[in-house]
Design a protein around this motif. Structure first.
Motif, PDB file in Angstrom:
ATOM      1  N   PHE A 322       0.862  -1.186   0.000  1.00 28.16           N
ATOM      2  CA  PHE A 322       0.000   0.000   0.000  1.00 28.16           C
ATOM      3  C   PHE A 322       0.894   1.230   0.000  1.00 28.16           C
ATOM      4  N   HIS A 323       0.984   1.897  -1.149  1.00 31.36           N
ATOM      5  CA  HIS A 323       1.843   3.073  -1.311  1.00 31.36           C
ATOM      6  C   HIS A 323       0.996   4.289  -1.677  1.00 31.36           C
ATOM      7  N   LEU A 324       1.070   5.328  -0.839  1.00 32.33           N
ATOM      8  CA  LEU A 324       0.392   6.597  -1.128  1.00 32.33           C
ATOM      9  C   LEU A 324       1.304   7.814  -0.947  1.00 32.33           C
ATOM     10  N   PRO A 325       2.614   7.684  -1.022  1.00 33.26           N
ATOM     11  CA  PRO A 325       3.465   8.854  -0.781  1.00 33.26           C
ATOM     12  C   PRO A 325       3.392   9.863  -1.925  1.00 33.26           C
ATOM     13  N   LYS A 326       3.923  11.056  -1.647  1.00 30.25           N
ATOM     14  CA  LYS A 326       4.048  12.115  -2.646  1.00 30.25           C
ATOM     15  C   LYS A 326       2.692  12.516  -3.220  1.00 30.25           C
ATOM     16  N   ASN A 327       1.730  12.745  -2.317  1.00 32.48           N
ATOM     17  CA  ASN A 327       0.447  13.325  -2.678  1.00 32.48           C
ATOM     18  C   ASN A 327       0.194  14.515  -1.759  1.00 32.48           C
ATOM     19  N   GLN A 328      -1.045  14.897  -1.596  1.00 27.03           N
ATOM     20  CA  GLN A 328      -1.397  16.006  -0.709  1.00 27.03           C
ATOM     21  C   GLN A 328      -2.499  15.567   0.251  1.00 27.03           C
ATOM     22  N   LEU A 329      -2.367  14.368   0.743  1.00 28.20           N
ATOM     23  CA  LEU A 329      -3.377  13.786   1.606  1.00 28.20           C
ATOM     24  C   LEU A 329      -3.348  14.415   2.993  1.00 28.20           C
ATOM     25  N   THR A 330      -4.504  14.519   3.597  1.00 29.52           N
ATOM     26  CA  THR A 330      -4.647  15.123   4.926  1.00 29.52           C
ATOM     27  C   THR A 330      -5.396  14.158   5.847  1.00 29.52           C
ATOM     28  N   ASN A 331      -5.563  14.572   7.102  1.00 33.73           N
ATOM     29  CA  ASN A 331      -6.312  13.770   8.062  1.00 33.73           C
ATOM     30  C   ASN A 331      -7.808  13.911   7.848  1.00 33.73           C
ATOM     31  N   GLU A 332      -8.535  13.006   8.463  1.00 37.28           N
ATOM     32  CA  GLU A 332      -9.978  13.192   8.571  1.00 37.28           C
ATOM     33  C   GLU A 332     -10.242  14.489   9.333  1.00 37.28           C
ATOM     34  N   PRO A 333     -11.211  15.284   8.904  1.00 36.81           N
ATOM     35  CA  PRO A 333     -11.509  16.542   9.620  1.00 36.81           C
ATOM     36  C   PRO A 333     -11.761  16.290  11.103  1.00 36.81           C
ATOM     37  N   GLY A 334     -11.067  17.043  11.934  1.00 39.03           N
ATOM     38  CA  GLY A 334     -11.249  16.942  13.382  1.00 39.03           C
ATOM     39  C   GLY A 334     -10.494  15.820  14.043  1.00 39.03           C
ATOM     40  N   SER A 335      -9.812  14.988  13.266  1.00 40.75           N
ATOM     41  CA  SER A 335      -9.090  13.857  13.844  1.00 40.75           C
ATOM     42  C   SER A 335      -7.771  14.334  14.436  1.00 40.75           C
ATOM     43  N   ILE A 336      -7.442  13.851  15.635  1.00 39.02           N
ATOM     44  CA  ILE A 336      -6.185  14.254  16.273  1.00 39.02           C
ATOM     45  C   ILE A 336      -5.116  13.170  16.123  1.00 39.02           C
ATOM     46  N   GLU A 337      -5.482  12.055  15.472  1.00 36.21           N
ATOM     47  CA  GLU A 337      -4.496  11.014  15.232  1.00 36.21           C
ATOM     48  C   GLU A 337      -4.782  10.353  13.884  1.00 36.21           C
ATOM     49  N   LEU A 338      -3.829   9.570  13.424  1.00 33.46           N
ATOM     50  CA  LEU A 338      -3.984   8.869  12.148  1.00 33.46           C
ATOM     51  C   LEU A 338      -4.881   7.655  12.371  1.00 33.46           C
ATOM     52  N   SER A 339      -6.183   7.906  12.341  1.00 29.20           N
ATOM     53  CA  SER A 339      -7.145   6.871  12.715  1.00 29.20           C
ATOM     54  C   SER A 339      -7.179   5.722  11.716  1.00 29.20           C
ATOM     55  N   PHE A 340      -6.788   5.976  10.471  1.00 28.16           N
ATOM     56  CA  PHE A 340      -6.868   4.907   9.477  1.00 28.16           C
ATOM     57  C   PHE A 340      -5.888   3.773   9.799  1.00 28.16           C
ATOM     58  N   LEU A 341      -4.881   4.048  10.644  1.00 28.83           N
ATOM     59  CA  LEU A 341      -3.956   2.978  11.019  1.00 28.83           C
ATOM     60  C   LEU A 341      -4.669   1.891  11.819  1.00 28.83           C
ATOM     61  N   THR A 342      -5.655   2.297  12.597  1.00 30.66           N
ATOM     62  CA  THR A 342      -6.441   1.321  13.344  1.00 30.66           C
ATOM     63  C   THR A 342      -7.202   0.416  12.393  1.00 30.66           C
ATOM     64  N   ASP A 343      -7.757   1.019  11.344  1.00 30.79           N
ATOM     65  CA  ASP A 343      -8.485   0.253  10.336  1.00 30.79           C
ATOM     66  C   ASP A 343      -7.560  -0.709   9.612  1.00 30.79           C
ATOM     67  N   LEU A 344      -6.334  -0.245   9.302  1.00 32.04           N
ATOM     68  CA  LEU A 344      -5.386  -1.067   8.558  1.00 32.04           C
ATOM     69  C   LEU A 344      -4.889  -2.263   9.353  1.00 32.04           C
ATOM     70  N   SER A 345      -5.110  -2.271  10.654  1.00 25.86           N
ATOM     71  CA  SER A 345      -4.672  -3.412  11.449  1.00 25.86           C
ATOM     72  C   SER A 345      -5.439  -4.678  11.081  1.00 25.86           C
ATOM     73  N   ASN A 346      -6.541  -4.517  10.341  1.00 23.05           N
ATOM     74  CA  ASN A 346      -7.290  -5.682   9.870  1.00 23.05           C
ATOM     75  C   ASN A 346      -6.672  -6.302   8.619  1.00 23.05           C
ATOM     76  N   CYS A 347      -5.726  -5.587   8.009  1.00 20.22           N
ATOM     77  CA  CYS A 347      -5.071  -6.096   6.797  1.00 20.22           C
ATOM     78  C   CYS A 347      -3.905  -6.967   7.234  1.00 20.22           C
ATOM     79  N   THR A 348      -4.181  -8.215   7.482  1.00 20.51           N
ATOM     80  CA  THR A 348      -3.215  -9.093   8.140  1.00 20.51           C
ATOM     81  C   THR A 348      -2.074  -9.545   7.239  1.00 20.51           C
TER      82      THR A 348
END
Length: 645
Positions: A322-348
């Motif tokens: 999973f490669h997404l570098p060199k873009n202009q991606l931001t956080n979810e509005p109002g999120s204080i942490e990279l919450s998608f990492l929690t979701d990615l923990s299901n990708c075993t």
């Protein structure tokens, strides 16, 4: 002699020689002789046969038993010529066109050169034509369209040039065409959209330009399209992303623009590989991407994607890359942490997660430690992350690369990094880490690169660093470190050592171990005192040595004349005394030398590299004499250190 004339001559010769043997079926016998003659002519065009493939191609043996030859059972006609990967070198004889029953021709991964003979078009029974990995050049023969039974054409890795013949689009049974890694030009003929049987279309690494024809994208059975490294432009055809048959889409390294089509929220249910990196795609990455539940490889790097990382990535259970570098991606509005990492923990099955060079902010959650046990590469470099590195990161026991460089992370470097025994590259530079380097770093026996420059680290470099027997690069410059352990010089694999702009004091051990591989040493802008060790002249591979802006005293060792690979030497702004050794005249590769602002005296050497130096290399010494000494301005003191950075 043309193929037709050769065929007639061969037939007449067979009748003359074999008439007494072939009274029952002259046609079959003469045809067999034609195949044999065609094979002998094919052999005669081979200039090099290092594996003796043709050792049993003799008149004394039946050609159906020759190496690489397949025959039909009843008529004993040649149906296959399988000589792939045999290290053969030569041209492809036009006589191969006389093998009129040939169905399979595989000459791939050899060294065939020259043009592909036009007579290939006479092979009306041909189903598979594989010539990949050779050195064939010129145009693709137009006559190939006469081979109406062709199902597979693989010309990958040759030097074919010119345009893609639109005539190939008249082949009704074609399922695979691979023309990648050639020198083809022009556009993709829209008529290829007429081949309803086409499943694989490959044109990677050519010089193709223009749009991807909509007709091609609408092929009902298309499974794989590979157009990597071309000059294609325009939007991505939405039809490609509306095909349940698609398994692999490789469109990276072009200049595609616009958004990633979502087709009303649907995405490809059987897609396994999606490569769209290094294009000019914009907009958000659609959340419907998670519907491609079979994805194993997803690379969208180096585009202009904005917005947050899409939700529900945890549905991609099979995701490995999973490669997404060199873009202009931001956080979810109002999120204080990279919450998608929690979701990615299901990708075993996740092996590589690269998110560097975006605009991600917030903190790394503790759930980073729950990522896949298979994870080998993790990068969030050059973002806007804050906070500390969670100690849970030590749970990623199979990491080989960890890059968190160029963020705003702070706190201590966690000692739990020492639990990642497989770690080979550690990049923590350009943050606000403080405290000492944890001694647990010495447990990383596989570590090759240690980057922690431009932080606020203090204290000493752990003396146990000598345990890192594979360490090649140490970059700890621009910190507040105070001491270099002598054990550091015991690293036999170290190639680059940069400890500049620290607060290092003390002196260098005169008995440090000489290195055979160390190439770059930068200890400038410190407070190191004492003599320059004579043993430094035994550093056999040294190309750059910077000891400037320290408190070194005593003479310049004449052993430095042994550093024949040296091209950069800066000893300026120290307290060195005595003469400049004449042995330095032997440094024939040197491009830069600076001895200014010391207490040197005596005559300046005037041979070799000294002939090209100016007075700036010698200014502000006590009693140097000889050309090119001139009156120069006074040197800046070490107190102006900040202004010189």
């Amino acid at each position: 002699m043309s193929v037709r004339r050769l065929y007639n001559a061969s037939l007449m010769g067979a009748l003359a020689l074999l008439v007494h043997l072939c009274m029952v079926d002259l046609a079959i016998c003469s045809s067999n002789f034609t195949d044999q003659l065609a094979l002998f002519n094919f052999k005669s065009s081979i200039k090099n046969d290092p594996n003796n493939v043709f050792s049993n191609w003799t008149k004394e043996t039946n050609f159906c038993g020759w190496a690489g030859v397949l025959c039909s059972r009843r008529r004993q006609r040649v149906t296959g010529l399988l000589l792939g990967n045999m290290s053969l070198k030569g041209t492809i004889s036009p006589h191969v066109g006389n093998l009129s029953f040939l169905q399979l021709l595989n000459l791939s991964y050899n060294s065939f050169y020259g043009h592909l003979t036009d007579e290939i078009g006479y092979l009306r029974c041909l189903k598979t034509l594989s010539l990949s990995g050779n050195m064939l050049e010129g145009n693709i023969p137009l006559g190939l369209h006469h081979c109406q039974r062709l199902e597979t054409i693989t010309f990958w890795g040759n030097k074919f040039s010119g345009r893609i013949p639109k005539e190939l689009s008249t082949l009704p049974s074609l399922s695979l065409i691979a023309l990648g890694q050639n020198e083809l030009i022009g556009t993709i003929p829209p008529s290829f959209g007429n081949i309803s049987s086409l499943e694989v279309f490959g044109l990677e690494e050519n010089h193709i330009y223009g749009n991807v024809p909509t007709e091609l994208a609408q092929l009902p059975n298309l499974k794989l399209i590979d157009l990597v490294f071309n000059n294609l432009t325009g939007p991505l055809p939405p039809a490609i992303f509306n095909k349940s048959s698609m398994v692999e889409i490789d469109l990276n390294y072009n200049a595609f623009s616009g958004n990633l089509p979502t087709n009303n929220g649907l995405f490809l249910p059987n897609l396994e590989i999606l490569l769209l990196d290094h294009d000019q795609l914009t907009g958000n990455i659609p959340s419907s991407l998670s519907n491609s539940s079979k994805l194993t490889l997803l690379i969208l790097a180096a585009n202009l994607f904005t917005g947050p990382v899409p939700k529900h990535l945890g549905d991609l259970k099979h995701l490995e890359i999973f490669h997404l570098p060199k873009n202009q991606l931001t956080n979810e509005p109002g999120s204080i942490e990279l919450s998608f990492l929690t979701d990615l923990s299901n990708c075993t099955s996740l092996v590589e997660l690269l998110m560097g060079q975006n605009k991600l902010s917030g903190t790394l959650p503790n759930s980073v430690g729950n990522l896949s046990n298979s994870l080998e590469m993790l990068s969030f470099s050059e973002n806007q992350l804050i906070g500390t590195i969670p100690k849970e990161i030590g749970s990623l026991r199979n990491l080989t690369v960890l890059s968190l460089a160029a963020n705003n992370l702070n706190g201590n470097i966690p000692s739990t990094l020492g639990e990642i025994k497989s770690l080979q590259r550690l990049y923590l530079g350009g943050n606000n880490f403080h405290g000492s380097i944890p001694i647990e770093i010495c447990l990383l026996s596989n570590l090759g690169d240690l980057y922690a420059e431009q932080n606020k680290l203090s204290g000493t470099i752990p003396s146990c660093i000598e345990n890192l027997r594979g360490l090649q690069v140490i970059k700890l410059h621009h910190n507040k470190l105070t001491f270099i352990p002598s054990s550091l010089w015991n690293l036999e694999t170290l190639r680059l050592l940069d400890l500049s702009f620290n607060s290092l004091g003390g002196s260098l051990d005169p008995n440090i171990r000489p290195s055979r591989v160390l190439e770059i040493v930068d200890l400038s802008w410190n407070q190191i005192s004492g003599s320059i060790p004579r043993v430094i002249g035994s550093f056999q591979s040294l190309t750059s040595l910077n000891l400037s802006r320290n408190l070194f005293s005593g003479p310049i060792p004449n052993t430095m004349g042994n550093l024949i690979t040296l091209d950069f030497l800066d000893l300026s702004h120290n307290n060195l005394s005595g003469q400049i050794p004449k042995s330095l005249e032997a440094l024939s590769h040197i491009q830069y030398m600076n001895f200014s602002c010391n207490k040197l005296a005596g005559e300046i050497p005037n041979e070799g590299p000294f002939m090209n130096l100016t007075s700036r290399s010698f200014m502000e010494n006590e009693a140097l004499c000889g050309n090119p000494i001139l009156k120069v301005p006074p040197c800046a003191s070490n107190s102006s250190k900040k202004s010189m950075i």
